[in-house]
Design a protein around this motif. Structure first.
Motif, PDB file in Angstrom:
ATOM      1  N   VAL A  41      12.331  12.014  -2.708  1.00  0.00           N
ATOM      2  CA  VAL A  41      12.432  10.803  -1.705  1.00  0.00           C
ATOM      3  C   VAL A  41      11.116  10.039  -1.549  1.00  0.00           C
ATOM      4  CG1 VAL A  41      12.918  10.385   0.671  1.00  0.00           C
ATOM      5  CG2 VAL A  41      14.187  12.334  -0.227  1.00  0.00           C
ATOM      6  N   ILE A  42      10.091  10.615  -1.618  1.00  0.00           N
ATOM      7  CA  ILE A  42       8.914   9.799  -1.585  1.00  0.00           C
ATOM      8  C   ILE A  42       8.748   8.704  -2.780  1.00  0.00           C
ATOM      9  CG2 ILE A  42       6.468   9.840  -1.890  1.00  0.00           C
ATOM     10  CD1 ILE A  42       6.449  12.068   0.073  1.00  0.00           C
ATOM     11  N   LYS A  43       9.249   9.413  -3.863  1.00  0.00           N
ATOM     12  CA  LYS A  43       9.099   8.787  -5.111  1.00  0.00           C
ATOM     13  C   LYS A  43      10.068   7.589  -5.206  1.00  0.00           C
ATOM     14  CE  LYS A  43       8.583   9.371  -9.979  1.00  0.00           C
ATOM     15  NZ  LYS A  43       8.150  10.541 -11.117  1.00  0.00           N
ATOM     16  N   SER A  48       9.201   4.661  -2.709  1.00  0.00           N
ATOM     17  CA  SER A  48       8.015   4.041  -3.185  1.00  0.00           C
ATOM     18  C   SER A  48       8.358   3.053  -4.251  1.00  0.00           C
ATOM     19  CB  SER A  48       6.886   4.958  -3.647  1.00  0.00           C
ATOM     20  OG  SER A  48       7.337   5.873  -4.624  1.00  0.00           O
ATOM     21  N   ARG A  49       9.344   3.632  -5.146  1.00  0.00           N
ATOM     22  CA  ARG A  49       9.891   2.848  -6.187  1.00  0.00           C
ATOM     23  C   ARG A  49      10.631   1.592  -5.644  1.00  0.00           C
ATOM     24  NH1 ARG A  49       8.359   4.724 -11.576  1.00  0.00           N
ATOM     25  NH2 ARG A  49       7.186   6.634 -10.813  1.00  0.00           N
ATOM     26  N   ILE A  50      11.504   1.831  -4.878  1.00  0.00           N
ATOM     27  CA  ILE A  50      12.145   0.782  -4.134  1.00  0.00           C
ATOM     28  C   ILE A  50      11.277  -0.338  -3.663  1.00  0.00           C
ATOM     29  CG2 ILE A  50      13.570   0.101  -2.372  1.00  0.00           C
ATOM     30  CD1 ILE A  50      15.206   2.640  -2.975  1.00  0.00           C
ATOM     31  N   LEU A  51      10.044   0.124  -2.786  1.00  0.00           N
ATOM     32  CA  LEU A  51       9.081  -0.780  -2.310  1.00  0.00           C
ATOM     33  C   LEU A  51       8.441  -1.440  -3.200  1.00  0.00           C
ATOM     34  CD1 LEU A  51       7.690   0.989   0.890  1.00  0.00           C
ATOM     35  CD2 LEU A  51       8.917  -1.126   0.774  1.00  0.00           C
ATOM     36  N   TYR A  67       3.132  10.555  -8.943  1.00  0.00           N
ATOM     37  CA  TYR A  67       3.183  10.149 -10.672  1.00  0.00           C
ATOM     38  C   TYR A  67       3.233  11.350 -11.341  1.00  0.00           C
ATOM     39  CZ  TYR A  67       2.061   8.351 -15.013  1.00  0.00           C
ATOM     40  OH  TYR A  67       1.894   7.946 -16.389  1.00  0.00           O
ATOM     41  N   LYS A  68       2.227  12.309 -11.136  1.00  0.00           N
ATOM     42  CA  LYS A  68       2.230  13.679 -12.007  1.00  0.00           C
ATOM     43  C   LYS A  68       2.862  14.767 -11.577  1.00  0.00           C
ATOM     44  CE  LYS A  68      -0.658  12.234 -15.394  1.00  0.00           C
ATOM     45  NZ  LYS A  68      -0.470  12.531 -16.738  1.00  0.00           N
ATOM     46  N   LYS A  69       3.007  14.713 -10.167  1.00  0.00           N
ATOM     47  CA  LYS A  69       3.757  15.755  -9.477  1.00  0.00           C
ATOM     48  C   LYS A  69       5.358  16.048  -9.941  1.00  0.00           C
ATOM     49  CE  LYS A  69       0.576  16.173  -5.799  1.00  0.00           C
ATOM     50  NZ  LYS A  69       0.394  16.816  -4.605  1.00  0.00           N
ATOM     51  N   LEU A  70       6.103  15.051  -9.779  1.00  0.00           N
ATOM     52  CA  LEU A  70       7.314  15.140 -10.090  1.00  0.00           C
ATOM     53  C   LEU A  70       7.860  14.043 -11.270  1.00  0.00           C
ATOM     54  CD1 LEU A  70      10.112  16.048  -8.995  1.00  0.00           C
ATOM     55  CD2 LEU A  70       9.879  13.979  -7.529  1.00  0.00           C
ATOM     56  N   SER A  71       8.500  14.668 -12.235  1.00  0.00           N
ATOM     57  CA  SER A  71       9.323  13.852 -13.080  1.00  0.00           C
ATOM     58  C   SER A  71      10.720  14.238 -13.021  1.00  0.00           C
ATOM     59  CB  SER A  71       8.663  14.405 -14.474  1.00  0.00           C
ATOM     60  OG  SER A  71       9.541  13.826 -15.637  1.00  0.00           O
ATOM     61  N   LEU A  97       0.769  -1.123   0.170  1.00  0.00           N
ATOM     62  CA  LEU A  97       0.064  -0.091  -0.140  1.00  0.00           C
ATOM     63  C   LEU A  97       0.787   1.254   0.045  1.00  0.00           C
ATOM     64  CD1 LEU A  97      -2.980  -0.873   2.549  1.00  0.00           C
ATOM     65  CD2 LEU A  97      -3.202  -0.622  -0.013  1.00  0.00           C
ATOM     66  N   ILE A  98       1.864   1.308   0.818  1.00  0.00           N
ATOM     67  CA  ILE A  98       2.845   2.275   0.815  1.00  0.00           C
ATOM     68  C   ILE A  98       3.395   2.473  -0.720  1.00  0.00           C
ATOM     69  CG2 ILE A  98       5.179   3.213   1.766  1.00  0.00           C
ATOM     70  CD1 ILE A  98       4.425   1.969   4.313  1.00  0.00           C
ATOM     71  N   ALA A  99       4.033   1.325  -1.302  1.00  0.00           N
ATOM     72  CA  ALA A  99       4.672   1.459  -2.523  1.00  0.00           C
ATOM     73  C   ALA A  99       3.439   2.095  -3.515  1.00  0.00           C
ATOM     74  CB  ALA A  99       4.932   0.290  -3.016  1.00  0.00           C
ATOM     75  N   THR A 100       2.241   1.589  -3.529  1.00  0.00           N
ATOM     76  CA  THR A 100       1.393   2.012  -4.387  1.00  0.00           C
ATOM     77  C   THR A 100       0.932   3.368  -4.201  1.00  0.00           C
ATOM     78  OG1 THR A 100       0.630  -0.399  -4.722  1.00  0.00           O
ATOM     79  CG2 THR A 100      -0.739   1.461  -5.625  1.00  0.00           C
ATOM     80  N   ALA A 101       0.507   3.650  -2.823  1.00  0.00           N
ATOM     81  CA  ALA A 101       0.345   5.157  -2.721  1.00  0.00           C
ATOM     82  C   ALA A 101       1.252   6.402  -3.164  1.00  0.00           C
ATOM     83  CB  ALA A 101      -0.206   5.404  -1.311  1.00  0.00           C
ATOM     84  N   GLY A 102       2.532   6.009  -2.774  1.00  0.00           N
ATOM     85  CA  GLY A 102       3.533   6.847  -3.202  1.00  0.00           C
ATOM     86  C   GLY A 102       4.018   6.843  -4.603  1.00  0.00           C
TER      87      GLY A 102
END
Length: 142
Positions: A92-94, A97-100, A68-72, A58-63
């Motif tokens: 950092v959140i991205k 979440s990608r690692i998780l 997704y749209k906020k930071l490229s 859930l943390i991975a999916t939510a992050g």
């Protein structure tokens, strides 16, 4: 020679030789479609493992969806002057979440392979082998 001799009856009745009544097909389907959330482990009674998978999934999916749209990464690399506190926190959140997301995907894959190859056990340490529900004697007689 065994240090502590075990009778044949004890070996047959040990939980390692018992077979779970849970369906391997159901566990496989749960693992394939909902494995990132640990649903197959809830089904097999492994609650602690399932909760860890559920929370990390859930943390991975939510992050992932939050950033997704906020930071490229491309926009950030193209314009480093944009790197303020908010962007660093989003980065950092991205990253977390990608690692998780990838780790839970690997965990899901390993569990799926173990279920498919009859190496997976339920919470009572019994092997999950049945691909479909076996008919009992009462069902076959009626």
């Amino acid at each position: 020679m065994e240090l502590y001799p075990v009778s044949k009856a004890d070996k047959v009745n040990s939980t390692e030789n018992q077979i779970s009544r849970k369906s391997r097909l159901a566990a496989l389907l749960f693992g394939i479609f909902l494995g990132r959330l640990g649903i197959e482990n809830f089904y097999l009674g492994k609650t602690k493992k399932a909760l860890i998978q559920l929370i990390s999934g859930l943390i991975a999916t939510a992050g992932y969806f939050y950033t997704y749209k906020k930071l490229s990464w491309i926009q950030l690399l193209a314009d480093p002057s944009r790197a303020n506190t908010e962007v660093i926190i989003l980065a950092v959140i991205k990253l977390i979440s990608r690692i998780l997301f990838y780790l839970t995907g690997l965990w899901k894959g390993f569990d799926w392979i173990r279920i498919a190859s009859n190496l997976y056990k339920d919470s009572k340490n019994r092997r999950v082998v049945y691909l479909k529900k076996e008919k009992t004697e009462n069902e076959t007689m009626s």
